[in-house]
Scaffold this motif. Structure first.
Motif, short mmCIF file in Angstrom:
data_model
loop_
_atom_site.label_atom_id
_atom_site.label_comp_id
_atom_site.label_asym_id
_atom_site.label_seq_id
_atom_site.Cartn_x
_atom_site.Cartn_y
_atom_site.Cartn_z
N TRP A 44 78.23 104.77 92.44
CA TRP A 44 78.27 106.03 93.20
C TRP A 44 78.03 105.76 94.68
O TRP A 44 78.70 106.34 95.54
N ASP A 45 77.09 104.90 94.99
CA ASP A 45 76.79 104.53 96.37
C ASP A 45 78.01 103.90 97.04
O ASP A 45 78.37 104.26 98.18
N TRP A 46 78.64 102.97 96.34
CA TRP A 46 79.82 102.31 96.90
C TRP A 46 80.96 103.31 97.10
O TRP A 46 81.58 103.34 98.17
N TRP A 47 81.20 104.12 96.12
CA TRP A 47 82.32 105.06 96.18
C TRP A 47 82.11 106.11 97.27
O TRP A 47 83.05 106.53 97.94
N GLY A 48 80.86 106.51 97.46
CA GLY A 48 80.60 107.60 98.40
C GLY A 48 80.42 107.19 99.84
O GLY A 48 80.74 107.96 100.75
N SER A 49 79.92 105.96 100.09
CA SER A 49 79.57 105.65 101.48
C SER A 49 79.99 104.27 101.97
O SER A 49 79.89 104.00 103.17
N SER A 50 80.44 103.38 101.08
CA SER A 50 80.68 102.03 101.56
C SER A 50 81.85 101.33 100.86
O SER A 50 81.77 100.16 100.52
N GLN A 51 82.92 102.05 100.65
CA GLN A 51 84.06 101.44 99.99
C GLN A 51 84.63 100.26 100.77
O GLN A 51 85.24 99.36 100.19
N LEU A 135 69.52 95.72 96.94
CA LEU A 135 70.46 95.07 97.85
C LEU A 135 71.79 95.80 97.90
O LEU A 135 72.48 95.78 98.92
N GLY A 136 72.16 96.42 96.78
CA GLY A 136 73.33 97.27 96.77
C GLY A 136 74.59 96.65 96.18
O GLY A 136 74.59 95.50 95.74
N PRO A 137 75.69 97.41 96.21
CA PRO A 137 76.93 96.99 95.53
C PRO A 137 77.63 95.81 96.18
O PRO A 137 78.64 95.34 95.64
N ILE A 138 77.14 95.32 97.29
CA ILE A 138 77.81 94.20 97.95
C ILE A 138 77.93 93.00 97.01
O ILE A 138 78.86 92.19 97.13
N MET A 139 77.02 92.87 96.04
CA MET A 139 77.04 91.69 95.17
C MET A 139 78.31 91.62 94.34
O MET A 139 78.70 90.54 93.89
N TRP A 140 78.99 92.75 94.12
CA TRP A 140 80.21 92.73 93.32
C TRP A 140 81.42 92.24 94.09
O TRP A 140 82.44 91.88 93.49
N PHE A 141 81.32 92.21 95.41
CA PHE A 141 82.49 91.92 96.23
C PHE A 141 82.37 90.63 97.03
O PHE A 141 83.24 90.32 97.83
N ARG A 142 81.30 89.89 96.84
CA ARG A 142 81.11 88.59 97.49
C ARG A 142 80.85 87.55 96.40
O ARG A 142 80.33 87.88 95.33
N ILE A 143 81.15 86.32 96.69
CA ILE A 143 81.07 85.28 95.65
C ILE A 143 79.66 84.72 95.47
O ILE A 143 79.45 83.89 94.59
N ALA A 373 65.16 93.26 100.40
CA ALA A 373 66.49 93.59 99.89
C ALA A 373 66.87 95.03 100.22
O ALA A 373 68.00 95.31 100.64
N GLY A 374 65.92 95.96 100.05
CA GLY A 374 66.20 97.36 100.37
C GLY A 374 66.47 97.57 101.85
O GLY A 374 67.40 98.31 102.23
N LEU A 375 65.69 96.93 102.71
CA LEU A 375 65.92 97.03 104.15
C LEU A 375 67.28 96.43 104.53
O LEU A 375 67.95 96.93 105.44
N THR A 376 67.68 95.38 103.83
CA THR A 376 68.96 94.74 104.13
C THR A 376 70.11 95.68 103.82
O THR A 376 71.09 95.75 104.58
N GLN A 377 70.03 96.43 102.71
CA GLN A 377 71.10 97.39 102.43
C GLN A 377 71.13 98.51 103.46
O GLN A 377 72.21 99.00 103.83
N LEU A 378 69.96 98.91 103.95
CA LEU A 378 69.93 99.92 105.00
C LEU A 378 70.66 99.43 106.26
O LEU A 378 71.30 100.21 106.97
N LEU A 379 70.56 98.12 106.50
CA LEU A 379 71.27 97.54 107.65
C LEU A 379 72.76 97.42 107.37
O LEU A 379 73.60 97.82 108.18
N PHE A 380 73.10 96.82 106.22
CA PHE A 380 74.51 96.66 105.85
C PHE A 380 74.66 97.04 104.38
O PHE A 380 73.95 96.48 103.53
#
Length: 430
Positions: A44-51, A135-143, A373-380
């Protein structure tokens, strides 16, 4: 009377076993539901704010149109092979490629969660789940989830299945280079240590040979040369002072580079980059020094075999966590997905702590890691525009400074703790 007492004891033991099994099932359900809920929220986070963070998968797909010599040169060749395999399976369809890459990452995340639960502890699995959710959904899109999973599973099995543990560390090194340092504290005098070294050596040499045969020397070492040419990335700890000046004086600018990252440019940046290079050299020396201490630990005789000394397994995991944190902190680049590497080792420290002080410090470092990790997602990706604008947003820059200070505290704490613990294990009398 005696028979009645024995029967009563048997029923009591059976009751305890039933409660233990029931507790285990309950904990498995809790971990499973937490994993499902957090991953659904991440979708939901990825779809709504960070596709837009999915653009990395688009980049992988586009790069596969190039020959091996120029495709994904910043990544080790096993990653290239994996991406080409997925490209072949999906017959060059971008939608299919995207879906398979993301599915592989989701399954890998679930696998590590399950293995940590069954082989380590509920807390270790819970830390992995919560850390990556923050840390957020970034883990699904990076190796980076691939080497992080290999390292986590490798550390998990270093004591019980040493050859497999060493081989998995080699897989991590083959997909991200830096995990090669993590085999150092796992070497030593015991039979398990020799098996770990053999597993690492055989798997690592095999992958290196395949890379040389199929891709050549230049492509095999291209990730190292690529990293060496990069500038000072805006989120790195060494760039913290430059980013403060970027937000308040305008003396430093942020520019997007050919290395697919934003870096700082301006007065004093070259000195900061030199500091980062020296820090990285210091981290390597630190890892070697701790490894030498642990290599001095005498083996113990166990059934005629030279086995690991009690406390050594925890010391190895602690040394690995300290080395990983130091590599992230000292690096002149600090991409948000790098933090994935810490999720597993911090959880394994919680699972492996044997004394009250160890448990207290392990839980403290795990909680601090989750905060970072939470602060890092707030940044990116949520507020990245505030960092890359010229001049930068002071509030978002303050958030970056806070994250970097906490990362420095975590790193120094782990390094001191790992060194002291290695000294204690190495000098402890039998």
């Amino acid at each position: 009377m005696v028979l009645q007492l024995l029967e009563t004891q048997r029923l009591a033991i059976g009751s305890r076993m039933t409660r233990t099994e029931r507790d285990l099932r309950r904990q498995a359900v809790i971990v499973g539901l937490t994993w499902t809920a957090t991953r659904a929220f991440m979708v939901w986070d990825w779809w709504g704010s960070s596709q837009y963070i999915g653009s990395d998968v688009s980049y992988y797909f586009t790069q596969l149109g190039n020959p091996d010599a120029t495709a994904l040169v910043e990544y080790p060749t096993p990653i290239l092979w994996l991406m080409r395999l997925i490209y072949f399976i999906t017959q060059g369809s971008f939608d299919g490629f995207f879906n398979v890459v993301v599915t592989v990452m989701v399954l890998l995340d679930a696998l590590v969660t399950a293995m940590l639960f069954w082989r380590a502890s509920t807390l270790a699995a819970g830390n992995w789940v919560v850390f990556l959710a923050l840390l957020g959904p970034i883990m699904w899109f990076r190796i980076d989830l691939i080497p992080a999973a290999a390292v986590t599973l490798g550390l998990l099995w270093l004591a019980t299945r040493p050859r497999l543990g060493g081989a998995l560390l080699a897989v991590g090194a083959a997909t991200k280079i830096w995990p090669a340092l993590l085999i150092l504290p796992a070497l030593g005098r015991s039979a398990q240590a020799r098996r770990r070294g053999i597993g690492f050596g055989v798997a690592g040499a095999s992958l290196a040979l395949l890379s040389l045969v199929f891709n050549g020397w230049a492509r095999s070492v291209s990730p190292i040369t690529w990293q060496d040419r990069r500038g000072l990335q805006i989120e790195s700890l060494s760039a913290t002072w430059a980013m403060i000046r970027h937000a308040n004086t305008g003396a430093v600018r942020v520019e997007y580079t050919a290395y697919h990252a934003y870096q700082v440019v301006g007065a004093g940046v070259s000195s900061a980059e030199t500091v980062a290079n020296w820090l990285m050299a210091g981290v390597i020396l630190y890892a070697i020094a701790v490894a030498v201490l642990l290599a001095l630990v005498p083996a113990v005789q166990d059934g005629g075999q030279a086995g690991d000394r009690p406390g050594l397994a925890f010391a190895i995991v602690l040394a690995a966590a300290a080395t990983i944190a130091a590599m992230i902190a000292a690096n002149k680049t600090f991409s948000p997905q790098y933090l994935i590497w810490l999720a597993g080792p911090l959880g394994l420290m919680v699972a492996g702590a044997q004394t009250r002080p160890q448990r207290r410090w392990a839980i403290t470092t795990a909680v601090l890691g989750c905060i970072i990790a939470g602060l890092t997602q707030l940044l990116f990706p949520l507020n990245y525009s505030g960092l890359i604008a010229n001049p930068g947003d002071p509030a978002i820059t303050a958030l970056l400074v806070t994250r970097n200070l906490l990362m420095a505290v975590l790193t120094l704490g782990l390094m001191v703790w790992a060194a002291r613990n290695a000294w204690h294990v190495a000098t402890l009398r039998r």
